[in-house]
Write an enzyme that holds these catalytic residues in place. Sequence first.
Site, mmCIF file in Angstrom:
data_model
loop_
_atom_site.group_PDB
_atom_site.id
_atom_site.type_symbol
_atom_site.label_atom_id
_atom_site.label_comp_id
_atom_site.label_asym_id
_atom_site.label_seq_id
_atom_site.Cartn_x
_atom_site.Cartn_y
_atom_site.Cartn_z
ATOM 1 C CG HIS B 42 -2.011 0.967 1.190
ATOM 2 N ND1 HIS B 42 -3.171 0.743 0.491
ATOM 3 C CD2 HIS B 42 -2.131 2.189 1.756
ATOM 4 C CE1 HIS B 42 -3.965 1.775 0.637
ATOM 5 N NE2 HIS B 42 -3.371 2.677 1.387
ATOM 6 C CG HIS B 88 -10.694 3.169 2.270
ATOM 7 N ND1 HIS B 88 -11.265 3.555 3.449
ATOM 8 C CD2 HIS B 88 -9.352 3.236 2.484
ATOM 9 C CE1 HIS B 88 -10.309 3.868 4.321
ATOM 10 N NE2 HIS B 88 -9.151 3.680 3.755
#
Lengths: 233, 726
Positions: B42, B88
């Site tokens: 990430h 998300h």
Amino acid sequence: MKAGVVTFPGSNCDRDVFHVLKNIFEFDTNMIWHKDENIEDYDLIVLPGGFSYGDYLRSGAIARFSRVMDPIIDFAEKGGLVLGICNGFQILLESNLLPGAMKVNDNLKFVCRNTKLTVLNNNTPFTNQYKNSASIEMPVAHGEGNYYIDNKGLKELKDNKQILLKYKNKNENPNGSIENIAGICNKERNIFGLMPHPERCSELQISPGKADGYNIFSSIISYINKRGDKVAK
Amino acid sequence: MLNKPWLKEGLTQKEYELIVELLDRKPTTTELGIFGVMWSEHCSYKNSKLVLKTLPTEGECVLQGPGENAGIIDIGDDQAISFKIESHNHPSAVEPFQGAATGVGGIIRDIFTMGARPIANLNSLRFGNLNNDKVKYLFKGVVSGISSYGNSIGIPTVGGEVYFSPAYEGNPLVNVMSVGLLNQKNIATATAKGEGNSVMVVGAATGRDGIKGASFASDELTEDSEKDRPAVQVGDPFMEKLLLEASLELIKTDSLIGIQDMGAAGLTSSSAEMASRGNSGIEIDISKVPTREKNMTSYEIMLSESQERMLIIPKKGKEEVVKKVFNKWGLHAEVVGRVTNDGMLRIFNGENKVAEISAKMLADEAPEYKRETKIPEYINNIEEITSEDIKSEDYNTDLLNLLSSPTIASKKWVYEQYDYMVMTNTIVGPGSDAAVIRIKGKDKAIALNTDCNGKYCYLNPWRGGAIAVAEAARNIVCSGGKPLAITDGLNFGNPMDPEIYWQFKNSVEGITKACKELDTPVIGGNVSFYNESPKGAIYPTPIIGMVGLLDSLEDQTTMDFKDEGDLIYLIGQSGEELGGSEYLKVKKGKADGYVPQLNLNLEKRVQKTVREAIKNNIIKSAHDCSEGGLAVNLAESCFGNNLGVNIEINEKISDKALLFGESQSRIIVSINKNKASKLENIAVKNCVPYEHIGVVKGKQFKFNNLINLDVEELKAKWDTAIEKSL
């Protein structure tokens, strides 16, 4: 002509109302901070839409205790024009400047769309440029717009012609409000609260074909011009 | 696990050994935690960097490319637009409301830290089929999370897309794009410079929520993922609204060296990245960070992803200005450390030093992996789908079924829960090809949209990626704009699987090719791997968020037919292409066949033709012909003003391909009948095929002798399908 737009923490239509008052209607317009204790010399004060204090507890419930509300109540009691839009309407109810209360929308969801409305009383500072019983359109955007008042209060509203705006019918009513009420004023007609957003439909550029909110503001200007003085000095 | 502390932090043994080698000692617990998040996929893009480098990032309009909180493009008049998309997905899979809400919050912060006021959000969402109760729960939760956060903060949600397919059942996708407007002189950066300058933490207090969320996002979802719910942050849009206003007010005072959002990996990534960008070091005493819980350890404070916080480097002596502005808005602003010149990120807890690592090592020196690729087996089994492979009794029924399939049906149920009008700039809102947002005070507007057909990308990742860009651009053109630049939200499965990596690499190559041809550079984006559930990987879904410019408000065009008697033209050419179509999916319940051809040269000329015709005031409506094919897209253009059509086409292709095939590079336009020769001349000049296919007429939808339906009946089906399936 001087207008003030109040910014509470969490207000989010304050800049929109400011834009319309200043750039479309050429009011001398100020932003009023929620901590201000003095408000002077205004012809119009607007409590804008948004989520003041995050709508925590209940929409408008915390904003009514803002420092700025005392001078606004004074201003209103002296006959100054106060317009509460959406969250501003909720704050007027919580402050007891207008009767009744707001519940969560009957379908429990936030709703944003155009609604068809009927103008019920065009003999007020806020509606004098509409024809009586005019059919108009304005957008709503709220999660708590389900206006409620008890029978006695409702009768008073009707007897005094305080209901200025209704959703055209049950299908058009986006929130389940009693008798399709969308906006009311006080007995003296100087305080007006409504769920629809006139500032979102006062320019043809963003509301093609119709800009039915325009006449709310032009009514105010016409009223102030006729009245010729400032009440709340 | 006890002897292998790196596993808990999501690192491999090799990575641990590399850390020991770089530090020349064993890391402390806090240090290992810091490496764990900073070297997670990430934050580090360690598995994607080498492929991403091929994307074109430069162009005439680019003021800031990838590498900052968000990219920026020039729109003239010393104004600029900052925009970015972010995913998300994993948080939304385990806690849909908060997961989606904080997704909105995070990307908004990326925009206003650039000095831009966010003026529009879009959401690109993917879910499983709506006949599944868990999917319904996720869908409703995500929509209300977006609604709650976006509405409250006062930024209109003006567009996006929602697709439904079993491929996303266990792992929904929630990608949010935010777009901001700024004056070029107010561009802020996320840099820490100047030895001795203060480092300040502003905004909300730090709590124990979202600890190691970045690592959580870099792993597959399993049946145990529910246990990771504490890794999901909890958002407070009211706090964010205050933070937004305070930050923009502060940026205007010219008191800042740098400002960065504390998003993924919180204080850790913001401090390491700011220091690394400025070739500086940062010292922080975490005992000075305002916390909302007692006895938080240094590990927790450094790795918390509590929302609505920023890291700020003020100019010397401007600390009080920062405090004054933030206190006005009722927010914390505390000096927690200082900038140094030795390049080290040094963390103290009072007197105690708990971590000391080179900032560059954390931010830039994560290993970069060249991953293996392998053509997936299923690709070799894809066969051409012909008209005979699909059985149809009646095309009226087929059209009604397509219009009420949730992927094609009206998304009104979704977008009426979003405030798409606040800020009073929305000229065209949700439900159109692209949203159009005016720039107040100027005769111009921006056009925005997101696009990606995951089915296409599954069947042919290269072409699917290229089509996503082409279609995004086509949508911008249909709304009257000139395509400028994109942000990409790349959602894929586990990159360690060579077949997944093959999908990833090919999709990016397709995007690269289309971006180069259409001159729309990539100014930033996001990679989300590990989108897998026990049922398998999602469709490869590289979502393209595009921004275009209308340099005159007169150019603004919508998809709705306007007046009876107007002529309808199809610009572009229909082929015998039923592969990958929504029609096939509805009929046979699967994605199969060859994805429609994309000729980028023709695409450019089709777009040029329509743009030129719009500029010359010839076109009354324009609609991209995409999912569902010609019949569906014609019907969509009928709904706005309840107008019927009479379509007569002689094509040498099958009826099914004509009605429901999804050939690319086609645009449906309507014109006043006295403009026909003008339109045709422009098409001829650009060597673009075109055909006069019918006329706007009455209240019936008539297509050759194949379809004859009442427009209101069609619209009712399309309008209410999603609500009914809930």
